[in-house]
Design an enzyme around this catalytic site. Structure first.
Site, PDB file in Angstrom:
ATOM      1  N   GLN A 202       0.853  -1.236  -0.002  1.00 38.21           N
ATOM      2  CA  GLN A 202      -0.080  -0.145  -0.014  1.00 38.21           C
ATOM      3  C   GLN A 202       0.928   1.302  -0.052  1.00 38.21           C
ATOM      4  O   GLN A 202       1.688   1.575   0.926  1.00 38.21           O
ATOM      5  CB  GLN A 202      -0.951  -0.048   1.354  1.00 38.21           C
ATOM      6  CG  GLN A 202      -1.669  -1.209   1.301  1.00 38.21           C
ATOM      7  CD  GLN A 202      -2.768  -1.536   0.231  1.00 38.21           C
ATOM      8  OE1 GLN A 202      -3.933  -0.583   0.212  1.00 38.21           O
ATOM      9  NE2 GLN A 202      -2.554  -2.188  -0.544  1.00 38.21           N
ATOM     10  N   GLY A 243     -12.111   2.515   4.491  1.00 34.69           N
ATOM     11  CA  GLY A 243     -10.947   1.772   3.696  1.00 34.69           C
ATOM     12  C   GLY A 243     -10.060   2.620   2.866  1.00 34.69           C
ATOM     13  O   GLY A 243     -10.258   3.679   2.514  1.00 34.69           O
ATOM     14  N   HIS A 244      -9.209   2.037   2.263  1.00 37.35           N
ATOM     15  CA  HIS A 244      -8.213   2.655   1.395  1.00 37.35           C
ATOM     16  C   HIS A 244      -8.717   3.097   0.045  1.00 37.35           C
ATOM     17  O   HIS A 244      -9.666   2.727  -0.373  1.00 37.35           O
ATOM     18  CB  HIS A 244      -7.159   1.614   0.931  1.00 37.35           C
ATOM     19  CG  HIS A 244      -7.471   0.357   0.364  1.00 37.35           C
ATOM     20  ND1 HIS A 244      -6.382  -0.537   0.126  1.00 37.35           N
ATOM     21  CD2 HIS A 244      -8.531   0.044  -0.285  1.00 37.35           C
ATOM     22  CE1 HIS A 244      -6.971  -1.544  -0.608  1.00 37.35           C
ATOM     23  NE2 HIS A 244      -8.170  -1.077  -1.154  1.00 37.35           N
ATOM     24  N   ASN A 245      -8.341   4.244  -0.093  1.00 43.08           N
ATOM     25  CA  ASN A 245      -8.523   5.055  -1.541  1.00 43.08           C
ATOM     26  C   ASN A 245      -9.762   5.658  -1.372  1.00 43.08           C
ATOM     27  O   ASN A 245     -10.671   6.197  -2.512  1.00 43.08           O
ATOM     28  CB  ASN A 245      -8.653   3.978  -2.772  1.00 43.08           C
ATOM     29  CG  ASN A 245      -7.301   3.486  -2.971  1.00 43.08           C
ATOM     30  OD1 ASN A 245      -6.219   4.078  -2.634  1.00 43.08           O
ATOM     31  ND2 ASN A 245      -7.477   2.259  -3.671  1.00 43.08           N
TER      32      ASN A 245
END
Length: 337
Positions: A202, A243-245
């Site tokens: 990541q 969560g990511h993004n």
């Protein structure tokens, strides 16, 4: 290129060398050098990208990456100016390449408060650890036993609670992080390989804009490559997962136990009730409302209120609920009535 405050870029590799290391086949351009990884849409000179799904075929055709990793059947669709590696599992090969070209900057040596502080109004409570390159604005306070990772930037008049961890993050002014918050941990990214599941590095950041509040024991993951962004003055309750993004707009409210999956885009002034769950790659329009306990599996237009599982417009949900209750009541037998 990943932010050099948080990630070290290692020595470049030739396409041929990289293909040999990941178990791929060079289709063309083996002598070309690559020095970074990137998604198809943002890759440029010296970068390697991958095609993991046919729905991104247009992005493959338009990419400016120096090298792409594709399945064998998609090699012909790659731009003529790009080197190409064919691989059975392109995303896994790209993940391996990420680890060969980039490395997180470790907390090998702590910085002093005087190195990190804008001025002497910064308050550092006992047990705080600051990584190299940390910068903290005037009037801020860092709670006991908190860890601020290398390169993190924190604005003015912030309040960081006790036992918080912050890494890979840029934080604005007047931000509050309550006890136990986790900012910038790796997003949940994994892909299958011939030998099992592997983690995907990541390489993104977390950006918390001015006035954001993050409740106790809430988690905001850094992006897989792009950033996770929380907009100005958004308020996040305790025990929330982002969560990511994800890109969350301004003046949003996320009530306790809300869970937002990766790559969700949320407009301004959106409210999530407690225990709302949002699937990945969903867009929620400005001013929308998500009722408590709703499970959102489709885009929500601006201004609408959705409820239920799977979530749908609240009037439709209520009509269906009333109809179902009437049907159940009409089918009661003599012993049940």
């Amino acid at each position: 290129m990943p932010d050099p405050r948080f990630f070290e870029t290692l020595s470049p590799l030739s396409v041929a060398d990289l293909a040999a290391r990941v178990g791929g086949t060079v289709e063309r351009g083996g002598e070309r050098m690559v020095r970074s990884v990137a998604p198809l849409s943002s890759a440029g000179e010296g970068a390697i990208a991958f095609l993991g799904d046919r729905k991104f075929a247009k992005a493959l055709a338009e990419t400016r990456a120096d090298c792409v990793i594709t399945p064998a059947e998609a090699v012909a669709a790659a731009p003529s100016g790009s080197a190409v590696i064919s691989h059975r599992t392109p995303q896994a090969a790209w993940a391996q390449a990420s680890a060969m070209l980039h490395r997180t900057i470790a907390l090998d040596r702590a910085a002093s408060a005087s190195e990190a502080a804008e001025d002497d109004t910064l308050v550092i409570e006992p047990g705080v650890i600051l990584g190299q390159g940390v910068r903290i604005g005037r009037g801020s306070r860092i709670g006991a036993n908190t860890v601020i990772g290398p390169g993190v930037q924190i604005g003015r008049d912030c309040v960081i609670g006790s036992n918080v961890s912050v890494g890979f993050a840029l934080i604005g002014d007047r931000v509050k992080l309550y006890a136990g918050a986790r900012i910038g941990e790796a997003g949940f990214g994994a892909t299958g390989t011939a030998t099992g599941v592997m983690d995907i590095p990541q390489l993104g950041r977390v950006i918390l804009q001015d006035g954001v509040t993050v409740g106790a024991n809430s988690c905001i993951d850094r992006g897989a490559y792009d950033d996770t962004v929380i907009g100005e003055n958004t308020k996040i309750d305790n025990l929330v997962m982002v969560g990511h993004n994800c890109v969350i707009g301004r003046n949003c409210l996320l009530v306790a136990n809300t869970g937002i999956s990766g790559s969700v885009t949320v407009g301004d002034n959106v409210i999530f009730g407690g225990k709302a769950g949002i699937g990945d790659h969903i867009t929620i329009g400005e001013g929308a409302r998500v009722a408590a306990g709703a499970g959102v599996l489709a885009d929500i237009p601006a201004g609408e209120t959705w409820s239920g599982y799977p979530a749908r417009p609240i009037r439709q949900f209520l009509r269906e609920t009333v109809w179902l209750a009437k049907q159940a009541a009409s089918r009661k037998g003599p012993r049940e009535s």
